[in-house]
Write a protein that holds these residues in place. Sequence first.
Motif, PDB file in Angstrom:
ATOM      1  N   ILE A1237       0.962  -0.633   0.348  1.00  0.00           N
ATOM      2  CA  ILE A1237       0.317   0.323   0.132  1.00  0.00           C
ATOM      3  C   ILE A1237       0.982   1.325   0.231  1.00  0.00           C
ATOM      4  N   PRO A1238       0.597   2.169  -0.371  1.00  0.00           N
ATOM      5  CA  PRO A1238       0.885   3.623  -0.064  1.00  0.00           C
ATOM      6  C   PRO A1238       1.459   4.284   1.249  1.00  0.00           C
ATOM      7  N   LYS A1239       2.815   4.423   1.037  1.00  0.00           N
ATOM      8  CA  LYS A1239       3.613   4.493   2.899  1.00  0.00           C
ATOM      9  C   LYS A1239       3.496   5.470   3.163  1.00  0.00           C
ATOM     10  N   LEU A1240       3.013   6.786   2.576  1.00  0.00           N
ATOM     11  CA  LEU A1240       3.375   8.137   3.167  1.00  0.00           C
ATOM     12  C   LEU A1240       1.694   8.885   3.041  1.00  0.00           C
ATOM     13  N   PRO A1241       0.581   7.892   3.997  1.00  0.00           N
ATOM     14  CA  PRO A1241      -0.404   8.837   4.526  1.00  0.00           C
ATOM     15  C   PRO A1241       0.050   9.477   5.385  1.00  0.00           C
ATOM     16  N   TYR A1242      -1.816  10.470   5.438  1.00  0.00           N
ATOM     17  CA  TYR A1242      -2.038  11.218   5.854  1.00  0.00           C
ATOM     18  C   TYR A1242      -3.293  11.876   6.375  1.00  0.00           C
ATOM     19  N   LEU A1243      -4.340  12.398   7.331  1.00  0.00           N
ATOM     20  CA  LEU A1243      -5.180  12.778   7.474  1.00  0.00           C
ATOM     21  C   LEU A1243      -5.688  13.842   7.052  1.00  0.00           C
ATOM     22  N   MET A1244      -7.052  13.896   6.924  1.00  0.00           N
ATOM     23  CA  MET A1244      -7.310  15.076   6.262  1.00  0.00           C
ATOM     24  C   MET A1244      -9.320  15.740   7.661  1.00  0.00           C
ATOM     25  N   GLN A1289     -14.143   5.914   9.530  1.00  0.00           N
ATOM     26  CA  GLN A1289     -14.666   5.518  10.793  1.00  0.00           C
ATOM     27  C   GLN A1289     -13.604   5.321  11.344  1.00  0.00           C
ATOM     28  N   ILE A1290     -13.636   6.181  13.110  1.00  0.00           N
ATOM     29  CA  ILE A1290     -12.433   5.552  14.120  1.00  0.00           C
ATOM     30  C   ILE A1290     -13.953   5.459  14.811  1.00  0.00           C
ATOM     31  N   GLY A1291     -13.163   4.423  15.578  1.00  0.00           N
ATOM     32  CA  GLY A1291     -13.482   3.499  16.874  1.00  0.00           C
ATOM     33  C   GLY A1291     -13.357   4.181  18.085  1.00  0.00           C
ATOM     34  N   ASN A1292     -13.434   4.212  19.190  1.00  0.00           N
ATOM     35  CA  ASN A1292     -12.765   4.647  20.574  1.00  0.00           C
ATOM     36  C   ASN A1292     -12.051   3.608  20.733  1.00  0.00           C
ATOM     37  N   ASP A1293     -11.459   2.091  20.475  1.00  0.00           N
ATOM     38  CA  ASP A1293     -10.668   1.341  20.612  1.00  0.00           C
ATOM     39  C   ASP A1293      -9.382   2.003  19.383  1.00  0.00           C
ATOM     40  N   GLN A1294      -9.997   2.604  18.691  1.00  0.00           N
ATOM     41  CA  GLN A1294      -8.672   2.400  17.276  1.00  0.00           C
ATOM     42  C   GLN A1294      -8.124   4.195  17.664  1.00  0.00           C
ATOM     43  N   THR A1295      -8.648   5.231  18.471  1.00  0.00           N
ATOM     44  CA  THR A1295      -8.123   6.508  18.278  1.00  0.00           C
ATOM     45  C   THR A1295      -6.767   6.645  18.361  1.00  0.00           C
ATOM     46  N   ARG A1296      -6.029   5.736  19.515  1.00  0.00           N
ATOM     47  CA  ARG A1296      -4.189   5.417  19.570  1.00  0.00           C
ATOM     48  C   ARG A1296      -3.593   5.477  17.543  1.00  0.00           C
ATOM     49  N   LYS A1297      -4.366   4.251  17.721  1.00  0.00           N
ATOM     50  CA  LYS A1297      -3.737   3.429  16.151  1.00  0.00           C
ATOM     51  C   LYS A1297      -3.934   5.004  15.133  1.00  0.00           C
ATOM     52  N   PHE A1298      -5.160   5.418  15.018  1.00  0.00           N
ATOM     53  CA  PHE A1298      -4.974   6.177  14.553  1.00  0.00           C
ATOM     54  C   PHE A1298      -4.416   7.650  14.612  1.00  0.00           C
ATOM     55  N   GLY A1299      -4.048   8.369  15.414  1.00  0.00           N
ATOM     56  CA  GLY A1299      -3.238   9.037  16.058  1.00  0.00           C
ATOM     57  C   GLY A1299      -1.540   8.532  15.386  1.00  0.00           C
ATOM     58  N   ILE A1300      -1.480   7.483  16.086  1.00  0.00           N
ATOM     59  CA  ILE A1300      -0.038   7.149  15.119  1.00  0.00           C
ATOM     60  C   ILE A1300       0.113   7.721  13.772  1.00  0.00           C
ATOM     61  N   VAL A1301      -1.250   7.455  12.848  1.00  0.00           N
ATOM     62  CA  VAL A1301      -0.869   6.935  11.475  1.00  0.00           C
ATOM     63  C   VAL A1301      -0.750   9.183  10.897  1.00  0.00           C
ATOM     64  N   MET A1302      -1.759   9.660  12.175  1.00  0.00           N
ATOM     65  CA  MET A1302      -1.598  10.404  11.566  1.00  0.00           C
ATOM     66  C   MET A1302      -0.114  11.612  12.143  1.00  0.00           C
ATOM     67  N   TYR A1303       0.107  10.861  12.973  1.00  0.00           N
ATOM     68  CA  TYR A1303       1.299  11.458  13.243  1.00  0.00           C
ATOM     69  C   TYR A1303       2.594  10.650  12.455  1.00  0.00           C
ATOM     70  N   TRP A1304       2.462  10.159  10.960  1.00  0.00           N
ATOM     71  CA  TRP A1304       3.347  10.086  10.515  1.00  0.00           C
ATOM     72  C   TRP A1304       2.634  10.587   9.437  1.00  0.00           C
ATOM     73  N   GLY A1305       1.906  11.424   9.128  1.00  0.00           N
ATOM     74  CA  GLY A1305       1.377  12.268   8.267  1.00  0.00           C
ATOM     75  C   GLY A1305       2.142  13.611   8.477  1.00  0.00           C
ATOM     76  N   LEU A1306       2.624  13.969  10.039  1.00  0.00           N
ATOM     77  CA  LEU A1306       2.787  15.559  10.440  1.00  0.00           C
ATOM     78  C   LEU A1306       3.782  15.608  10.326  1.00  0.00           C
ATOM     79  N   THR A1307       4.905  14.321  10.346  1.00  0.00           N
ATOM     80  CA  THR A1307       5.876  13.791  10.439  1.00  0.00           C
ATOM     81  C   THR A1307       6.688  14.340   8.882  1.00  0.00           C
ATOM     82  N   ILE A1308       6.458  13.739   8.119  1.00  0.00           N
ATOM     83  CA  ILE A1308       6.730  14.223   6.656  1.00  0.00           C
ATOM     84  C   ILE A1308       6.353  15.329   6.222  1.00  0.00           C
TER      85      ILE A1308
END
Length: 1424
Positions: A1237-1244, A1289-1308
């Motif tokens: 899969i593409p390796k440079l994700p970010y959230l909007m 869609q982000i469930g309550n148990d997925q917030t930390r995981k999506f936060g890490i994905v968000m951090y990847w995008g901000l870091t790049i």
Amino acid sequence: MAGSSPGTSVKPPSLGGERSGAREACPSPCNRGCAPFECTFQLPKSIRISETRHWLVEYMKIRWTDEVGNKKENSTLSNSEEGKKKNENLEVMAKDWNGDYGKVFELSLSNFVRTISSSTQVEEVSINLDMVSQETSRALGECMKTIPALKSLHLENIWSSKLSVSDAEAIFSAFGPHSTFQTGRVEFYNHEPTEAAIVKVLVDALLQNQVLRQLTLEYRGGGISSNEGSVMRELNRYLQSPTNVLTELHMVGVEDGEVIQLADTLGLNKKLQQLVIEREGESLSCEGIGRIGEALRTNSVLEELNIDGYYTRVGVEEMEALVGALVPDAASGLQPNTHLHTLSFGQVALEGREGMEQLVTLLRSNTSLLHLDLFYLSTLRRGSENVVEYAEMLFTALRFNTSLESLNLRGCDEVGGKDVLGMIMDMLLHNRSLKEIKLVSTRLEKDGDAEVVYAELRGRDKTIDEEVEKVIQKMVRVPPNSARVFLCGNPKGGKTTLCQRWINIQPLGTTGSKGIVIDGQSKLSSHGRIKNRVSSFIPKRLINKFTKSTKATILAPSSSDQERTQGIEVHKMVWEDMNINLWDMAGQEEYHTFHDMMLPNRSPNGDCCFYFIVCNPTEVVQNLIEEVRMEHLVKEIYYWLVFIASNTRRSKSYLPHVTILMTHHDLWGGDKDKEKIFRYKLKEIIKGLRKKFELFLEFDKDKEFFEMDNTRVPYDDATELKQHVLQYLKKMSSDLPEILKASVDFQSTIMKWSGDSHKEPFVKWDDFSNSLSQEVMEFGSLKNVGNQLLEKIKKNVAESLHNGGHIMYFDEIDVVILNPHWFCQNIIGHILYNCSKLNDKGAIAEGGIISRQDFKELVIDGDTMCGGHFEEILKIMTKLQICYEDKSGDEKSDDEKAGDEKSGEDKLGDEKSGNENIMIPSLLDGNPIPTNWEKVFGSSPKAYTYVGLSLQTADESITKLTRGFFPRLQVYLRNKFRSPKTYRLYSNAKTLSLFTKGISLIVDGVELFILLDMEDSINIISRCCGGGDSENRRVLKMMIDCVNDFRQTPTFGCPGVVFEEHVIFPHSVENALGAKKLQCISKKQLREEVVDKVLRRGDFTYVRDWVDEKGVSRYVDGKELLGENEWRAILLGRIKKLTEMDKDVESELSAKNSTAPTASEPSNSDLGRNDSNVKRFIDEKFGSMKRLMQHNHKEVMTRLDELEKNIMGFQAKLTSRVCSNIDNLMECLLQLNNSDIPKLPYLMETAKRGGKGILLKMVPGLKSYQLQFMCEHRDGFHYVENQPGCEVQIGNDQTRKFGIVMYWGLTISVMLLKVGAHVTAGMGSMVPDWSRYFALALDSPGLLDLGQPRGDILECLPEELKKEPRISVKDNEEAKALLVQILKKKCPSGDMQKLFKLTKVVYTSKSGNRGIAWLCDKHRDMGE
């Protein structure tokens, strides 16, 4: 060259190496064809050697161009490598007068060896071994042993990984037994770990050296886990040797174990003087720092210790061990180490409060440190908690330090605010040893407050004498026992009535002693006529004129006018054990130009004071319906609050105390309803004013204002006020710095002196000094210090007496005024009244000018005893910048003199146009500023450069320049620049002119106007037709410093005012004199915009738009606004950031690469070498520009444009390097790539919410976001335009995981922004204020820690991550798995292109390796 003098730098006609021809070429560069060994050419004394890099210039020209494709760049690199191999000439540079190297000539290796071996002049050689072949390196090392006069050898950029042991033996043989030089320096390339085997060769050579006396070594640690074969093990062999001469050691990127090994040797080492330990990483152990501290207890030679490191934490125990060696021992009272004079903590973090407490202990108790560097200390930076509290701990501790001379707070960006400024200023009252405080890149500098500190320190340079301070520290000190009480307010407020009440009432009877009351005016009855109240004066020669012209109109002054206070009345009295001086200041504005000079300024010699703002609200209460009257009362109170705040030094602990007093209560308190309404309104108004001035003034806590009757007796209200004042003054006396007991002992002598009718109200300094020696016993014990030093100590005592209000003493005036009342009222008050419009018979000074004879008569009329002392009084007034003597009559231009046609009575005597006039600028009237430059300076056919700066009050609603400041500034500048340095530029130009609100002058050929505008800003504008922009700005900067220094002076300036600089647009400067208002931009705002765009984002296209006075839109380039030097500094800052980024990328990649690269694949080190040469190329360009700054402005700006392009080329290459190595820099992305899969994700934010920007906050309760991916092009990632993306869609148990994905995008994104790739990445549209939003991350050195979010990036992440910010490998794996799972559902076969406009392609790298990337349609179609 034959006939040339030894050591002369000779530039050959051509820079070829060997000459063609039948005969053998001359080994020197003279190119005259002389026979070998017959040439008398001599090399310079100091030279620097490196390989020529003609290929690099062409490489740089191509690399910055946006249109150049990857293939073209590859061909450039390959061609450059071939060219480099063909051109093996050496570039020899000579050191010029200011220490910079300039190009001299080129030589082949063989010719260089022959030339230098026969040289008798070369004493200092520096060899840059970067990019130098092994053969050349060996040859250069060997030939160093043959230079007979060599005294110093410097080897830099040694790539230990590329050297064999035999190569190292040849290079370092210069340091072996046959060495002749006494000073050496060895620097290993700091982008790679230094090899222990190579260091061993160097140590073996050094152990055989018998002549070396001083050695500096810099190396990089390599992460060796054991002592076997480590670099430090080899160095310890040398450090433990009796022949060791290592004086400076720089350890870069070292492990804690290496520091511990060094500490084991350091305790008994007798040579090492400077030690730099540079750590990297937060999680590293710091035991070694503590061990270094223990070693310092026995070390007796180390002078400088620098502990640097990116985010390295120094633990409490380690800090305690370090501090323990530098403070007195509790048992013995002795300080173990007294030799260390410089201590540096750079980019480290102390352990919160406990760490700061250790630093505080050091500052309070240490007696030997001279320099403390806390630059970029994480504890005082953004993201750190309790910065203000820590700053207060730091500056409070410095109050007790007696040795420190300099403090460096560079980069401590949260050190700022009015409270912190006050802390520093209060600290400087107590600390007399500090000479320098560096506040670069702090909030204080950003807000303009740093200039207040700098001006204070510049003033201390002139007033603080170290020898005097040493003696004074040993003298007896006591709390201040004197105070001044100032009564401020408009006319008819009741100030004088309050004075009389206090004089008449009995002293407070707590001690039972009889109070002593000394009324200033009553003690001078024998001195002549007393002028305590208003009286008019007419000079003898004008009596007939005034009698004729005013006979029918002049009325006798009313009794109320006769009772008006003139100038300042000063009354002395004793309240209990406090000596009180009451200063009753006249309310008329004409006197205010003198009032502000008398207000006290906090000083270390005691300055206890109290302010009353006295108002009569009778008319306001009686006419409450008329809001305008209430407004007048509020304006009166506000005016005096501003007046006090503007004239008082900034402080936190010693704010001026103000009590607001409403008098005549017996007249306005009869109507209870009106009184109630008035009280309510006034209390609310005063509450607002207290809030507004809370950082500048101190108010009564329990009461908004006091009231006082003016006719009733007994005087209970006056007694209550007296107790209120006394209670506060006693508290202030205990808090202020103690004063010399000698000044307290002499106060009784001054009282007797003032009360003696035979004594004059002032004495010569010699008489005052002799009296001090006779009356103060402590001076008898100081005779051994010498007369000169003793006189300085006595002046310190006189300053303390001045601050207490007992005398008036000003440095550089050879007179001491024993009775302030006499001078403030009989002299100054009398002069200002009669020379201004207050005089009911007309002002006797026209346009601020009065003849010397009239002035003398006026002074004598104030006090007849002054007839024999007129010269002394005039000298006092001129020294106080109140007036000056115009003996040359040149204050008028030639045109004005030619037009001075007068006749009959209008001439008023020829004295006014003659050579004996007195000029009083505060009364200057009727001489407006000219409308253009040519009217004052004339014109020239040459083109001018225009620059200007507006100094505007930063807190304009709280502080302002008071009425007397600018007139005194006019006198100060007139006196300072009427010297041989000031000259006429053209024959018809006038050197200096004074105007009602301006002064013009010529300084070093630059024409200047200093103007006071309607907003009380000071505009400094200049033009110059020679010397270029830099000379113009140099003089402008000098003038700004003069104004700032004058503003900060206690007596003449407005030390409470802080200037904020505004850059005036050049076109506006050209037309400034005729404009109503100058067009300008805040320099703070300008620098923020430029720094944001250039330093953080690498975009050099800054242009500022503005509208001129005619409404025409104009544009000006950033370089023109900031000037050559500042723009050059911006470029230097940008290249520094890129260099740091490049270093961190290199370090990270070197750590990841465990296997050596293949022969066909260029290593990361090779990439680093190319970039190293690019950086050096740019550095050399910067160096050459120093010599151009005084020359053609256009040429300099052209060079700056070229440098911008070179830096942009560097950015492009670094961007490509980061993007092509992203898998190694972010291993989590490599795992994504392996997941297909593409390796440079970010959230909007989702489209439903109308958001188009990248997600910067996960909003609680919002569970839907937009997932996007970047294009992975190897030359620069970028956002894909119009990419649909997919909703997740982000469930309550997925917030930390999506936060890490968000951090990847901000870091790049932040990483791309750091290297200047924001334009091509399309980041501007994603986050308009991106670089400011992540300013902390962008300004912080180093790469982002992917395992530990920090600062402003951490603030963006969800709470789950904030609570546990450490991201483990498992966390990354879980986030990756979630992302893969989502994409399998959202993107069935073929939908990846539809949703993300990305196509998976297989590409071949430059090294021939195959890889996978997801490219946008554009790059896919281009086949790149």
